[in-house]
Design an enzyme around this catalytic site. Structure first.
Site, PDB file in Angstrom:
ATOM      1  N   ARG A   6      10.633  64.547   1.780  1.00  0.00           N
ATOM      2  CA  ARG A   6      11.421  63.819   0.580  1.00  0.00           C
ATOM      3  C   ARG A   6      10.558  63.333  -0.511  1.00  0.00           C
ATOM      4  O   ARG A   6       9.403  62.830  -0.347  1.00  0.00           O
ATOM      5  CB  ARG A   6      12.386  63.151   1.253  1.00  0.00           C
ATOM      6  CG  ARG A   6      13.587  63.472   2.114  1.00  0.00           C
ATOM      7  CD  ARG A   6      14.662  62.536   2.112  1.00  0.00           C
ATOM      8  NE  ARG A   6      14.237  61.363   2.735  1.00  0.00           N
ATOM      9  CZ  ARG A   6      15.083  60.578   3.612  1.00  0.00           C
ATOM     10  NH1 ARG A   6      16.157  61.112   3.962  1.00  0.00           N
ATOM     11  NH2 ARG A   6      14.606  59.484   3.939  1.00  0.00           N
ATOM     12  N   LYS A  15      23.308  62.667   8.766  1.00  0.00           N
ATOM     13  CA  LYS A  15      24.611  61.804   9.255  1.00  0.00           C
ATOM     14  C   LYS A  15      25.144  61.662   7.821  1.00  0.00           C
ATOM     15  O   LYS A  15      26.452  61.701   7.638  1.00  0.00           O
ATOM     16  CB  LYS A  15      24.294  60.688   9.789  1.00  0.00           C
ATOM     17  CG  LYS A  15      23.699  60.885  11.272  1.00  0.00           C
ATOM     18  CD  LYS A  15      23.642  59.632  12.127  1.00  0.00           C
ATOM     19  CE  LYS A  15      22.711  58.541  11.510  1.00  0.00           C
ATOM     20  NZ  LYS A  15      21.126  59.003  11.481  1.00  0.00           N
ATOM     21  N   ARG A  48      10.307  55.254  13.281  1.00  0.00           N
ATOM     22  CA  ARG A  48      11.639  55.211  13.289  1.00  0.00           C
ATOM     23  C   ARG A  48      12.447  56.038  14.380  1.00  0.00           C
ATOM     24  O   ARG A  48      13.662  55.483  15.234  1.00  0.00           O
ATOM     25  CB  ARG A  48      12.272  55.699  11.730  1.00  0.00           C
ATOM     26  CG  ARG A  48      12.014  54.822  10.930  1.00  0.00           C
ATOM     27  CD  ARG A  48      11.973  55.387   9.540  1.00  0.00           C
ATOM     28  NE  ARG A  48      13.576  55.617   9.171  1.00  0.00           N
ATOM     29  CZ  ARG A  48      13.819  56.472   8.050  1.00  0.00           C
ATOM     30  NH1 ARG A  48      12.922  56.755   7.146  1.00  0.00           N
ATOM     31  NH2 ARG A  48      14.962  56.865   7.957  1.00  0.00           N
ATOM     32  N   ARG A  71       8.369  57.599  -0.826  1.00  0.00           N
ATOM     33  CA  ARG A  71       8.581  56.393  -0.351  1.00  0.00           C
ATOM     34  C   ARG A  71       7.912  55.869   0.716  1.00  0.00           C
ATOM     35  O   ARG A  71       7.674  56.837   1.773  1.00  0.00           O
ATOM     36  CB  ARG A  71      10.039  56.264  -0.046  1.00  0.00           C
ATOM     37  CG  ARG A  71      11.024  56.428  -1.332  1.00  0.00           C
ATOM     38  CD  ARG A  71      12.376  55.882  -0.820  1.00  0.00           C
ATOM     39  NE  ARG A  71      12.899  56.097   0.426  1.00  0.00           N
ATOM     40  CZ  ARG A  71      14.228  55.943   1.054  1.00  0.00           C
ATOM     41  NH1 ARG A  71      14.948  55.377   0.212  1.00  0.00           N
ATOM     42  NH2 ARG A  71      14.282  56.307   1.961  1.00  0.00           N
ATOM     43  N   ARG A 123      24.379  50.610  16.236  1.00  0.00           N
ATOM     44  CA  ARG A 123      22.860  51.114  16.334  1.00  0.00           C
ATOM     45  C   ARG A 123      22.396  50.772  17.742  1.00  0.00           C
ATOM     46  O   ARG A 123      21.404  51.310  17.985  1.00  0.00           O
ATOM     47  CB  ARG A 123      22.029  50.470  15.341  1.00  0.00           C
ATOM     48  CG  ARG A 123      22.369  50.956  13.824  1.00  0.00           C
ATOM     49  CD  ARG A 123      21.378  50.269  12.907  1.00  0.00           C
ATOM     50  NE  ARG A 123      21.809  50.713  11.680  1.00  0.00           N
ATOM     51  CZ  ARG A 123      21.255  51.839  10.850  1.00  0.00           C
ATOM     52  NH1 ARG A 123      20.455  52.656  11.601  1.00  0.00           N
ATOM     53  NH2 ARG A 123      21.721  52.173   9.630  1.00  0.00           N
TER      54      ARG A 123
END
Length: 220
Positions: free
Chosen positions: A127, A13, A171, A160, A88
């Protein structure tokens, strides 16, 4: 035009919203950026938000809505805006709708970037970040030239905590429970809802997004 950009975490996004805003000269609102900017500037709203953030609590919806309203007030009349990942949840969507109505505005179009959960987990868990310069790489999509090392300064990359597979799954659960129902919410409104496959190359998704919204570079 006012566009809400929705989709699961890791679907792209931010990338797509930024590309669209830059190409069309639109404004883009990301609530996380607003929070940080208000906090760093020590505005009254920012100081209120900091009180919740310091205690590890979620910033209340009314405060978020107030920040969005304040930001919208800085834009000239007729400005097109992309709301990137906001609202959200249903309570935010309801408060957001009422706030826009007080300004004589509405949400015109919704763009939903779709992707399979397993792909999202693969993308995000791949990532790696540089603790020195903040550069972000992806082991499969955009790896560094040297395995495990930043291209810019050679610092060892790290993953992370919120990029770990278990965290990403959580999530996604939150997204499916709280944010995904907004798709049905907006389908029941006057706004047009567009679904776009987010598992394609960045350029392909951007082209599909512009086509869905019916906009061209230079449009306002």
């Amino acid at each position: 035009m006012h566009v809400v950009l929705l989709g699961p975490p890791g679907v792209g996004k931010g990338t797509q919203g930024e590309l669209l805003a830059d190409a069309l000269g639109w404004q883009r609102i990301v609530t996380g950026d607003l929070l940080r900017a208000q906090r760093d500037a020590r505005t009254p709203l920012g100081q209120q938000a900091q009180g919740y953030m310091t205690k590890g609590e979620l910033v209340p919806d009314p405060l978020i809505i107030a920040m969005v309203r304040e930001q919208l007030a800085t834009f000239p009349p007729g400005t097109s805006v992309i709301f990137d990942g906001f609202p959200r949840n249903s309570s935010q969507a309801s408060a957001f709708k009422m706030m826009l109505e007080t300004l004589g505005l509405t949400v015109d179009q919704i763009a939903v970037l779709d992707a399979d959960d397993d792909l999202v987990v693969e993308r995000i868990s791949g990532r790696r970040s540089c603790p020195t310069c903040g550069a972000v790489y992806n082991q499969s999509l955009a790896p560094p030239n040297r395995d495990g090392r930043c291209d810019k300064d050679g610092t060892a990359l790290f993953q992370r905590a919120d990029d770990e597979p278990e965290t990403v799954r959580h999530r996604l659960e939150v997204y499916h429970r709280e944010t995904e129902p907004l798709i049905e919410y907006y389908e029941g409104s006057r706004a047009a809802v567009h679904h776009i496959a987010g598992d394609q190359a960045v350029e392909v998704v951007q082209t599909a997004l512009r086509e869905a919204l019916g906009v061209e570079v230079g449009a306002s």
